[in-house]
Design an enzyme around this catalytic site. Structure first.
Site, short mmCIF file in Angstrom:
data_model
loop_
_atom_site.label_atom_id
_atom_site.label_comp_id
_atom_site.label_asym_id
_atom_site.label_seq_id
_atom_site.Cartn_x
_atom_site.Cartn_y
_atom_site.Cartn_z
N HIS A 172 0.79 -1.24 -0.02
CA HIS A 172 0.08 0.10 0.16
C HIS A 172 0.92 1.34 -0.10
O HIS A 172 2.07 1.10 0.21
CB HIS A 172 -1.07 0.13 1.18
CG HIS A 172 -1.95 -1.08 0.99
ND1 HIS A 172 -3.06 -1.13 2.03
CD2 HIS A 172 -2.28 -1.98 0.16
CE1 HIS A 172 -3.65 -2.27 1.40
NE2 HIS A 172 -3.47 -2.83 0.60
N GLU A 218 1.22 3.75 2.16
CA GLU A 218 1.83 4.10 3.29
C GLU A 218 2.95 3.36 3.43
O GLU A 218 4.31 4.05 3.93
CB GLU A 218 0.91 3.68 4.39
CG GLU A 218 -0.33 4.44 4.48
CD GLU A 218 -1.50 3.81 3.94
OE1 GLU A 218 -2.49 3.96 4.37
OE2 GLU A 218 -1.16 3.10 2.83
N CYS A 265 -5.48 0.80 6.50
CA CYS A 265 -6.10 -0.63 6.82
C CYS A 265 -5.72 -0.99 8.00
O CYS A 265 -4.10 -0.74 8.43
CB CYS A 265 -5.80 -1.44 5.58
SG CYS A 265 -4.04 -2.09 5.40
N CYS A 321 -1.58 -1.63 7.42
CA CYS A 321 -0.72 -0.53 7.46
C CYS A 321 -0.73 0.08 8.96
O CYS A 321 0.57 1.05 9.00
CB CYS A 321 -1.22 0.43 6.43
SG CYS A 321 -0.98 -0.04 4.67
N ALA A 377 -21.69 10.05 -26.94
CA ALA A 377 -21.27 11.17 -27.76
C ALA A 377 -22.46 11.36 -28.74
O ALA A 377 -22.86 10.52 -29.52
CB ALA A 377 -20.06 10.72 -28.69
N THR A 380 -24.87 -1.38 -31.39
CA THR A 380 -23.66 -0.70 -31.45
C THR A 380 -22.52 -1.48 -32.33
O THR A 380 -22.01 -1.14 -33.18
CB THR A 380 -23.22 -0.06 -30.08
OG1 THR A 380 -24.06 0.71 -29.58
CG2 THR A 380 -21.66 0.47 -30.32
N GLY A 423 -25.84 1.54 -27.54
CA GLY A 423 -26.27 2.72 -27.81
C GLY A 423 -27.49 3.40 -26.98
O GLY A 423 -27.60 3.18 -25.99
#
Length: 366
Positions: free
Chosen positions: A53, A55, A78, A87, A157, A199, A293
């Site tokens: 992690h 840390e 954690c 950690c 889009a 699509t 779509g």
């Protein structure tokens, strides 16, 4: 109390955490910075799932300088054994004096227990510095860890008049190069991308990240088995899934399975979106990009399963009654039923406009 200095170093944590995008899922994005007497003595980020992690990397770099220092981290450390040791134990052993945290970890295994452990050892803990930014960074992780289903982003889009294709079906390219590059990067940051059968039949997309990073898993929603097994979306390289119904031909399903595609048959005449997300959650998919779509977008919105929208609007007008719109499906009977959007953010990408927002579903009471 948090101050401008704390916010400065927390911003650095958030920037470091972003380096893990596309590699750490279903883990969170985390960055860490260790500061002593105003000087950064250690920093790190979580680079990939299964790796140490943030840390730990910061503490390694700081070495003995960590004693008496302040640790900044955007997510609560954690306190349990998972792929790596806790950690909190490493922080305590290093002699860290103060810990500044962006947000509490929503994981039920942690969820405040890490903070309690640190305070129990006499370490000063400050929580909630740049909390809103920290929450947005790990919005997909937060949903997945609590609900075990993916965070759903609906991307579309469209033209200024809401069309995603001409009446002949032409849709490449509505938006410009900057918008397309943004989407390729977005794909690399999501675990999976999903499209409907229409699509694939119209565009035959590859759904890759086009070299912008890791390619996402590919998913096709095809209730009747219309997409050819040799479509680009089914090319090998990543895991591929098809969600279908019992109304699709058995020989079509077999052809897909022979290509290494996992075929998931759902009950009913149509694939239920909630069930689809539950299946993806079982497979560890924490973030899902839905690219269309219009029927697929409508199905996800009507099910109340879209968490975030990203709509690209191009400065063109297509027109035509028969031209496909960005959201189809059943639609609403009156404006009171319309999906409301919260926290709108609007920006330009080249000549296109990107609208980012979060749907608010009245029927879900949130």
């Amino acid at each position: 109390m948090a101050n401008a200095k704390d916010e400065f170093f927390m911003k650095l944590c958030l920037r470091l955490a972003m380096k893990g995008k596309g590699f750490v899922s279903p883990n969170p994005l985390v960055g860490a910075v260790i500061v002593k007497e105003g000087e950064i003595v250690g920093k790190g980020f979580h680079p990939r799932f299964g790796a140490p992690h943030a840390e730990v990397f910061a503490l390694r770099e700081a070495g003995k300088k960590a004693r008496g220092a302040t640790l900044y981290v955007n997510l609560e450390p954690c306190c349990h054994y998972g792929k790596t040791p806790p950690c909190t134990k490493a922080i305590i052993e290093a002699g860290i004096k103060r810990v500044v945290i962006g947000m509490i970890d929503p994981n039920p295994i942690v969820n405040g227990k890490g903070i309690e452990e640190l305070r129990g050892k006499g370490i000063e803990v400050e929580v909630g510095v740049l909390e809103e930014k920290a929450r947005k960074l790990n919005e997909a992780y937060a949903k997945f860890i609590k609900e075990r289903v993916p965070f759903v982003i609906l991307k579309m889009a469209q033209s200024l008049d809401g069309k995603i294709a001409t009446k002949s079906g032409e849709s490449k390219w509505i938006t410009g190069e900057k918008a397309r590059r943004f989407v390729h990067k977005l794909r690399s940051e999501c675990d999976a991308v999903l499209v409907g059968a229409n699509t694939v039949l119209l565009d035959n997309p590859s759904l890759t990240a086009h070299g912008m990073g890791r390619d996402p898993k590919r998913i096709v929603l095809d209730g009747k088995g219309r997409v050819p097994p040799d479509a680009e979306v089914f090319r090998s390289g990543v895991e591929r899934f098809v969600f279908t119904t019992k109304f699709s031909p058995s020989n079509w399903r077999k052809a897909l399975e022979e290509r290494g595609v996992e075929v998931i048959v759902r009950e009913g005449e149509e694939v239920d979106i909630k069930g689809l997300l539950e299946e993806l959650g079982k497979r560890g998919i924490a973030s899902l990009l839905v690219e269309g779509g219009g029927e697929t977008a409508g199905a996800f919105l009507e099910a109340g399963m879209v968490d975030k929208i990203l709509f690209f609007v191009a400065p063109i007008i297509i027109g035509g009654r028969e031209a496909k719109t960005s959201v189809e499906g059943k639609g609403c009977q009156n404006l009171q039923e319309a999906v409301k959007l919260n926290y709108l953010n609007i920006r330009k990408l080249g000549n296109d406009i990107l609208i980012e927002a979060y749907p608010h579903y009245v029927h879900r009471n949130n």
